[in-house]
Design a protein around this motif. Structure first.
Motif, PDB file in Angstrom:
ATOM      1  N   SER A 186       7.047   0.950  -7.729  1.00 57.05           N
ATOM      2  CA  SER A 186       5.800   1.707  -6.922  1.00 57.05           C
ATOM      3  C   SER A 186       5.339   2.746  -8.070  1.00 57.05           C
ATOM      4  N   HIS A 187       3.887   2.597  -8.749  1.00 58.20           N
ATOM      5  CA  HIS A 187       3.655   3.971  -9.548  1.00 58.20           C
ATOM      6  C   HIS A 187       3.257   4.996  -8.683  1.00 58.20           C
ATOM      7  N   GLU A 188       2.950   4.875  -7.359  1.00 59.77           N
ATOM      8  CA  GLU A 188       2.706   6.037  -6.489  1.00 59.77           C
ATOM      9  C   GLU A 188       3.788   6.962  -6.445  1.00 59.77           C
ATOM     10  N   LEU A 189       4.959   6.288  -6.579  1.00 57.89           N
ATOM     11  CA  LEU A 189       6.497   7.270  -6.280  1.00 57.89           C
ATOM     12  C   LEU A 189       6.884   7.693  -7.474  1.00 57.89           C
ATOM     13  N   THR A 190       6.136   7.656  -8.717  1.00 58.23           N
ATOM     14  CA  THR A 190       6.515   8.281 -10.076  1.00 58.23           C
ATOM     15  C   THR A 190       6.107   9.574  -9.996  1.00 58.23           C
ATOM     16  N   VAL A 191       4.917  10.011  -9.312  1.00 57.30           N
ATOM     17  CA  VAL A 191       4.404  11.331  -9.473  1.00 57.30           C
ATOM     18  C   VAL A 191       5.228  12.328  -8.772  1.00 57.30           C
ATOM     19  N   VAL A 199      -3.033  17.289   3.898  1.00 57.29           N
ATOM     20  CA  VAL A 199      -2.006  16.161   3.530  1.00 57.29           C
ATOM     21  C   VAL A 199      -2.730  14.862   3.472  1.00 57.29           C
ATOM     22  N   ASP A 200      -2.021  13.886   3.063  1.00 56.73           N
ATOM     23  CA  ASP A 200      -2.247  12.782   3.292  1.00 56.73           C
ATOM     24  C   ASP A 200      -1.131  11.904   3.885  1.00 56.73           C
ATOM     25  N   ARG A 201      -1.456  11.512   5.194  1.00 54.42           N
ATOM     26  CA  ARG A 201      -0.403  11.097   6.122  1.00 54.42           C
ATOM     27  C   ARG A 201      -0.065   9.630   6.170  1.00 54.42           C
ATOM     28  N   TYR A 202       0.948   8.923   5.818  1.00 51.86           N
ATOM     29  CA  TYR A 202       1.391   7.637   5.946  1.00 51.86           C
ATOM     30  C   TYR A 202       2.383   7.314   6.961  1.00 51.86           C
ATOM     31  N   TYR A 203       2.055   6.047   7.275  1.00 50.21           N
ATOM     32  CA  TYR A 203       3.055   5.501   8.477  1.00 50.21           C
ATOM     33  C   TYR A 203       3.783   4.313   7.756  1.00 50.21           C
ATOM     34  N   THR A 230       0.975  -1.056  -0.059  1.00 52.64           N
ATOM     35  CA  THR A 230       0.151  -0.044   0.188  1.00 52.64           C
ATOM     36  C   THR A 230       0.744   1.169  -0.077  1.00 52.64           C
ATOM     37  N   PRO A 231       0.430   2.332  -0.070  1.00 51.12           N
ATOM     38  CA  PRO A 231       1.251   3.690  -0.483  1.00 51.12           C
ATOM     39  C   PRO A 231       1.936   3.805   1.015  1.00 51.12           C
ATOM     40  N   SER A 232       1.102   3.542   2.176  1.00 56.60           N
ATOM     41  CA  SER A 232       1.549   3.816   3.431  1.00 56.60           C
ATOM     42  C   SER A 232       2.954   2.981   3.598  1.00 56.60           C
ATOM     43  N   THR A 233       2.856   1.664   3.132  1.00 47.45           N
ATOM     44  CA  THR A 233       3.903   0.887   3.443  1.00 47.45           C
ATOM     45  C   THR A 233       5.032   1.485   2.518  1.00 47.45           C
ATOM     46  N   VAL A 234       4.921   1.624   1.249  1.00 47.65           N
ATOM     47  CA  VAL A 234       5.843   2.347   0.508  1.00 47.65           C
ATOM     48  C   VAL A 234       6.514   3.421   0.608  1.00 47.65           C
ATOM     49  N   PHE A 235       5.765   4.591   1.033  1.00 40.47           N
ATOM     50  CA  PHE A 235       6.203   5.732   1.510  1.00 40.47           C
ATOM     51  C   PHE A 235       7.230   5.642   2.749  1.00 40.47           C
ATOM     52  N   ALA A 236       6.605   5.156   3.732  1.00 40.25           N
ATOM     53  CA  ALA A 236       7.342   5.224   5.181  1.00 40.25           C
ATOM     54  C   ALA A 236       8.752   4.152   5.012  1.00 40.25           C
TER      55      ALA A 236
END
Length: 170
Positions: A30-35, A166-170, A3-9
Motif C-alpha cells: 500500500s502506497h499510504e504506508l511508504t510515507v 490527526v486523521d483517525r483510522y479504525y 482503504t487507508p483505514s483498513t490498511v492502517f488498523a
C-alpha cells in the motif's frame, strides 16, 4: 482495493498477533504506508476501555509501515499503565491509528478545541500529549488538566503549548 483505514488498523492488529508467533506481518504494498509520518496506535477493549496507547510526535522510522508496527507492539506490550496484552485478548481488541499532522505552537489556551486539536504541553524537560476527539474529554480545561497530570507539570508552571490535528483510522 483496501482503504487507508483498513490498511492502517489491520497492520496494527496483524503486528500484535504475529508477535505471539515470533513473526512479522506480511509486508504491504500500500502506497499510504511508504510515507514518513508520526502516529499513535490505541488499543481498546470491547467495552471501550483503554488497553494501551503509544505513539510518536514526529516520525522516527523510515516509513509509516514501520512506525505503525513499532507503535502497535509498544502499545500492546510496553505501555507502562497496563500489563502486556495476552494472546487471548488480541482478537477482541478495537484498534485505532492516528496519523498526526505537524504540531504548531500556540500562544493561548483559547486556540484549543478538544474535539479538533490534540495538545502538547512542555515545561523544561517534561512533556505531555493528549490526542483529540476523546469521548471523555469535552472541555479545554479538562484537556489541559489531563495532559499536565500525565506530564507531571503543576498548574503554576510556565508551559509551551502546541496543538495538532490527526486523521483517525479504525
Amino acid at each position: 482495493m483496501s482503504t487507508p483505514s483498513t490498511v492502517f488498523a489491520k497492520l496494527a492488529k496483524e503486528t500484535i498477533a504475529a508477535a505471539f508467533e515470533g513473526k512479522d506481518p506480511e509486508p504491504s504494498l500500500s502506497h499510504e504506508l511508504t510515507v514518513r509520518a508520526a502516529c499513535f496506535v490505541s488499543l481498546h477493549t470491547s467495552d471501550g476501555s483503554l488497553r494501551g496507547c503509544i505513539g510518536t510526535l514526529e516520525p522516527r522510522k523510515p516509513s509509516l509501515y514501520e512506525e505503525i508496527k513499532t507503535n502497535a507492539l509498544s502499545a500492546a506490550f510496553n505501555d507502562p499503565r497496563f500489563p502486556p496484552v495476552s494472546e487471548e485478548e488480541v482478537e477482541d481488541l478495537e484498534i485505532s491509528v492516528d496519523i498526526l499532522h505537524k504540531p504548531e505552537p500556540i500562544t493561548s489556551e483559547s486556540e484549543l478545541d478538544p474535539d479538533i486539536y490534540g495538545v502538547i504541553i512542555e515545561s523544561g524537560y517534561k512533556r505531555g500529549v493528549l490526542l483529540p476527539n476523546l469521548p471523555s474529554v469535552t472541555t479545554i480545561d479538562e484537556q489541559l488538566r489531563i495532559v499536565r497530570r500525565k506530564a507531571g507539570i503543576f498548574p503554576e508552571e510556565r508551559v509551551k503549548l502546541y496543538r495538532f490535528m490527526v486523521d483517525r483510522y479504525y
